[in-house]
Design a protein around this motif. Sequence first.
Motif, PDB file in Angstrom:
ATOM      1  N   GLU A   1      25.124  40.053  36.225  1.00 19.01           N
ATOM      2  CA  GLU A   1      24.586  40.815  37.356  1.00 19.01           C
ATOM      3  C   GLU A   1      24.669  42.338  37.183  1.00 19.01           C
ATOM      4  O   GLU A   1      23.802  43.065  37.658  1.00 19.01           O
ATOM      5  CB  GLU A   1      25.366  40.459  38.636  1.00 19.01           C
TER       6      GLU A   1
ATOM      7  N   TYR B   1      33.064  44.400  43.236  1.00 19.33           N
ATOM      8  CA  TYR B   1      32.024  45.331  43.707  1.00 19.33           C
ATOM      9  C   TYR B   1      32.602  46.344  44.694  1.00 19.33           C
ATOM     10  O   TYR B   1      32.280  47.536  44.630  1.00 19.33           O
ATOM     11  CB  TYR B   1      30.874  44.551  44.367  1.00 19.33           C
TER      12      TYR B   1
ATOM     13  N   ASP C   1      33.120  33.897  44.699  1.00 17.86           N
ATOM     14  CA  ASP C   1      32.411  34.942  45.451  1.00 17.86           C
ATOM     15  C   ASP C   1      33.367  36.023  45.955  1.00 17.86           C
ATOM     16  O   ASP C   1      33.027  37.209  45.973  1.00 17.86           O
ATOM     17  CB  ASP C   1      31.652  34.320  46.634  1.00 17.86           C
TER      18      ASP C   1
ATOM     19  N   LYS D   1      34.145  38.344  43.101  1.00 16.66           N
ATOM     20  CA  LYS D   1      33.011  39.227  42.813  1.00 16.66           C
ATOM     21  C   LYS D   1      32.881  40.324  43.875  1.00 16.66           C
ATOM     22  O   LYS D   1      32.686  41.502  43.547  1.00 16.66           O
ATOM     23  CB  LYS D   1      31.723  38.406  42.734  1.00 16.66           C
ATOM     24  N   THR D   2      33.010  39.928  45.138  1.00 22.22           N
ATOM     25  CA  THR D   2      32.975  40.918  46.229  1.00 22.22           C
ATOM     26  C   THR D   2      34.070  41.954  46.023  1.00 22.22           C
ATOM     27  O   THR D   2      33.848  43.155  46.184  1.00 22.22           O
ATOM     28  CB  THR D   2      33.170  40.215  47.591  1.00 22.22           C
TER      29      THR D   2
ATOM     30  N   GLU E   1      29.637  35.596  35.849  1.00 18.38           N
ATOM     31  CA  GLU E   1      28.521  35.927  36.749  1.00 18.38           C
ATOM     32  C   GLU E   1      28.337  37.445  36.846  1.00 18.38           C
ATOM     33  O   GLU E   1      27.209  37.944  36.848  1.00 18.38           O
ATOM     34  CB  GLU E   1      28.760  35.306  38.137  1.00 18.38           C
ATOM     35  N   LEU E   2      29.453  38.169  36.924  1.00 22.67           N
ATOM     36  CA  LEU E   2      29.362  39.635  37.007  1.00 22.67           C
ATOM     37  C   LEU E   2      28.673  40.212  35.767  1.00 22.67           C
ATOM     38  O   LEU E   2      27.873  41.147  35.867  1.00 22.67           O
ATOM     39  CB  LEU E   2      30.753  40.253  37.170  1.00 22.67           C
TER      40      LEU E   2
ATOM     41  N   ALA F   1      33.808  34.084  37.755  1.00 17.65           N
ATOM     42  CA  ALA F   1      33.387  35.330  38.417  1.00 17.65           C
ATOM     43  C   ALA F   1      33.022  36.390  37.379  1.00 17.65           C
ATOM     44  O   ALA F   1      32.005  37.085  37.512  1.00 17.65           O
ATOM     45  CB  ALA F   1      34.496  35.841  39.342  1.00 17.65           C
TER      46      ALA F   1
END
Length: 346
Positions: free
Chosen positions: A88, A249, A242, A245-246, A84-85, A81
């Motif tokens: 992004e 955010y 996911d 990550k959610t 990926e963050l 995670a």
Amino acid sequence: MKKAALLLVITISNFIHAQNAFEANFSDTNRPSNKSFYVTFTDDKNNIDSIPIVILKGENTGPVFTMVSGVHGYEYPPIIAAQELLQELETDKLTGTLIILPMANPSAFFGRTPFLNPTDDVNLNRTFPGSKSGSITEQIANFISNEIIAKTDVFLDIHGGDANEDLFPFACYYNNTDNPKETAMAKKLAEASGFSHVVSYSYNLKKTEPAKYAFKQAVQDGKIALSLESGKLGQVQTEAVDLIKTGVYNMLSEMNMYNSEIKSTTDFKNITEQSYLKSEYQGIFTSDFKAGDTVTEGEIIGHIKDIFGVTLTVLKAPNTGIILYKIGTPPVNKDETVICIGYRIK
Ligand SMILES: [Zn+2]
């Protein structure tokens, strides 16, 4: 004697170098900016470890939010995670500063070792506040305590089920009544994370006691601190990645630090008590239950057998509640927590 003295000089100079790399990047006033670098640690046995750090700064100043993955190197969804963050996150959407440790324990990750750093066989998440002159793991803990946490407003430590752990995802914080403002904010962020269950742990740590755990250290130091638990059994589950990550955010949105499309779910439950069932034996553990299952007090939740297949003990649920995590593979050792049940669910 000479060699020892030289080694001491090398050790100290490496530590100063480590501090300087973080200090220099953190105190640089250029914004927006995106910096990736390593901080290196060496111990008196010539072991070396380097931990990667990323500092993202938005154009405007604001809170310092730190997220740490991979304190346990076999807990992969938090590490994936973070990776990926990092690809992004955009500094032009950011207000304030993000410090990201995408892999706090690289030797454990590359050594494929659950719980422990194989360099010194120490569990980083039992070592806080650490020691400046100790083993590699003790030095990493000391660095995170004295450099990272010291400069942080919000400290998020991300974990999951380790190699042998089945786990139901949850966000968690310490109910520290001594710092009501920070505790309320940690609760608010956990509840905004999008995780379906928010666990609060009791907190009665004295100021002089070692915190042992990374985010408990941050709580002891008066910071807003919380943790996410997502993923299990030493594998990468896409939904666990996911969810993390959610969560990140959502928390950044809640802090007004980041413009993202992701919205919180408000449908969550609070869990305010936990019970831990420990094994009295070394043996082979079997259970028909999974993390996330609901159990009733007194219900048989598993068996521990000896190597010949003879039942040593029948395990019964100590409370009615939800299984937050449990051993998910057969080996069990004396005094290990076999199962953790969350109860008082509202
Ligand atoms: Zn962990």
